[in-house]
Design a protein around this motif. Sequence first.
Motif, short mmCIF file in Angstrom:
data_model
loop_
_atom_site.label_atom_id
_atom_site.label_comp_id
_atom_site.label_asym_id
_atom_site.label_seq_id
_atom_site.Cartn_x
_atom_site.Cartn_y
_atom_site.Cartn_z
N ASP A 1 15.48 40.83 7.54
CA ASP A 1 14.23 41.31 8.18
C ASP A 1 13.01 40.97 7.33
OD1 ASP A 1 15.70 42.30 10.17
OD2 ASP A 1 15.47 44.43 9.63
N GLU A 2 13.20 41.11 6.02
CA GLU A 2 12.10 40.82 5.10
C GLU A 2 11.79 39.31 5.11
OE1 GLU A 2 9.99 42.54 3.62
OE2 GLU A 2 9.22 41.34 1.96
N VAL A 3 12.83 38.49 5.21
CA VAL A 3 12.65 37.04 5.29
C VAL A 3 11.78 36.71 6.50
CG1 VAL A 3 13.83 34.87 5.86
CG2 VAL A 3 14.77 36.38 4.09
N MET A 4 12.12 37.31 7.64
CA MET A 4 11.37 37.06 8.88
C MET A 4 9.89 37.42 8.69
SD MET A 4 12.75 35.80 11.45
CE MET A 4 14.37 35.24 11.90
N ARG A 5 9.68 38.58 8.08
CA ARG A 5 8.30 39.07 7.91
C ARG A 5 7.52 38.10 7.00
NH1 ARG A 5 5.32 42.04 4.88
NH2 ARG A 5 6.85 42.21 3.19
N ARG A 6 8.16 37.69 5.91
CA ARG A 6 7.46 36.82 4.96
C ARG A 6 7.16 35.45 5.55
NH1 ARG A 6 10.75 37.65 -0.68
NH2 ARG A 6 10.44 39.91 -0.83
N LEU A 7 8.17 34.87 6.20
CA LEU A 7 7.97 33.48 6.64
C LEU A 7 7.03 33.39 7.83
CD1 LEU A 7 11.45 31.79 6.07
CD2 LEU A 7 9.47 32.01 4.54
N SER A 8 6.98 34.45 8.64
CA SER A 8 6.03 34.37 9.76
C SER A 8 4.60 34.50 9.23
CB SER A 8 6.34 35.42 10.83
OG SER A 8 6.40 36.68 10.23
N GLY A 9 4.45 35.05 8.02
CA GLY A 9 3.10 35.17 7.43
C GLY A 9 2.77 34.06 6.45
N ARG A 10 3.71 33.13 6.24
CA ARG A 10 3.44 32.08 5.24
C ARG A 10 2.51 31.02 5.82
NH1 ARG A 10 8.20 29.05 2.25
NH2 ARG A 10 8.93 28.63 4.35
N ARG A 11 1.56 30.59 5.03
CA ARG A 11 0.69 29.47 5.39
C ARG A 11 0.62 28.54 4.18
NH1 ARG A 11 1.55 31.93 9.22
NH2 ARG A 11 0.16 32.76 10.82
N SER A 12 0.59 27.22 4.43
CA SER A 12 0.51 26.29 3.31
C SER A 12 -0.63 25.32 3.49
CB SER A 12 1.80 25.48 3.15
OG SER A 12 2.85 26.03 3.84
N CYS A 13 -1.04 24.76 2.36
CA CYS A 13 -2.10 23.76 2.40
C CYS A 13 -1.46 22.38 2.54
CB CYS A 13 -2.92 23.82 1.12
SG CYS A 13 -4.13 22.49 1.06
N PRO A 14 -1.74 21.66 3.62
CA PRO A 14 -1.11 20.35 3.80
C PRO A 14 -1.61 19.33 2.79
CG PRO A 14 -2.72 20.77 5.54
CD PRO A 14 -2.66 22.01 4.70
N SER A 15 -2.71 19.64 2.12
CA SER A 15 -3.28 18.69 1.17
C SER A 15 -2.68 18.87 -0.23
CB SER A 15 -4.80 18.88 1.17
OG SER A 15 -5.36 18.10 0.19
N CYS A 16 -2.76 20.10 -0.79
CA CYS A 16 -2.28 20.29 -2.16
C CYS A 16 -0.93 20.98 -2.22
CB CYS A 16 -3.29 21.09 -2.99
SG CYS A 16 -3.43 22.81 -2.49
N GLY A 17 -0.45 21.50 -1.08
CA GLY A 17 0.89 22.10 -1.04
C GLY A 17 0.93 23.56 -1.46
#
Length: 253
Positions: free
Chosen positions: A153-169
């Motif tokens: 459940d915690e994995v789901m919560r974290r990954l749905s809130g993850r955002r990354s920078c396509p430029s610097c990663g």
Amino acid sequence: MIETKISYSWDRDVHRVGTLHTPRRLGPAALVFLGPPGAGKGTHAQHIANEYSLPRISTGDVFRSHVARKTALGLQSAEIMSRGLLVPDDVVCEMLREHICSLGCSSCLVLDGFPRSVYQANWLDCFLRTRSGNNHELLHNAPLAIQISVEHDEVMRRLSGRRSCPSCGRSYNLDSQPPVNSGICDYDETKLVMRPDDSESVIRERLMVHDENALALAESYRSRGRLLQIDGNTTVDAVRNAIGIQLESHFIF
Ligand code: AP5
């Protein structure tokens, strides 16, 4: 006797306890991070790499870079990754071998997302033995695995809130590590994106694939006394401290 500085906390400025005179101890040839998607492997691998100035290799990041550049390897792995499956062992191992050789260094490696199968773990042992050559410090120090456990459940919560920078990663989280300005990378102001494999259905598949391999993989390290187990269900800082405390006895420079 060689002078060795021992820090009992990651927060070196506040908690350094001084300089002790102890015999120099040897570190592992590699630190490998195990755990489900979203466990914090990348977060903590990066922290340790920074802390000790060690090279960090994320196999996921290397694959994503190939996919973005549309290399032959990228074209081969894109579809597999988008379905949440594992890239075949021989392909990953060859890619990692090339990547490590291109670094041209012999220090301890911090591996994020490798190994994911007993085959990969055995391959890594062999590779590190060969890489050590006459370097006996590394030769006698098998990889040390840090397994971070997190509830689904915690994995789901974290990954749905993850955002990354396509430029610097760089990686952010809407809940636990938001950027200063919403949707924008703090460092280069690029618009943040969601990883394509962070959709709910693909996360479920990734979790399933992880769970299929996790027991045997952890056992291959535990049976040799090379497994540190960390509860990853707490805050980033708490996990970081737990890793630091467990690492102290294994990894003193
Ligand atoms: P990869 O990129 O390695 O993905 P993954 O293993 O699924 O791991 P993630 O990157 O999703 O999570 P993480 O554990 O690193 O967590 P993070 O620190 O980012 O691999 C992608 C794909 O590549 C694979 O599916 C496969 O296809 C292929 N691949 C890669 N390696 C392979 C291999 N060896 N063999 C075969 N195929 C391979 O944290 C996640 C989020 O949570 C972040 O937003 C973070 O800020 C937040 N967070 C972290 N810790 C906490 C905390 N304690 N509390 C709250 N939030 C937290």
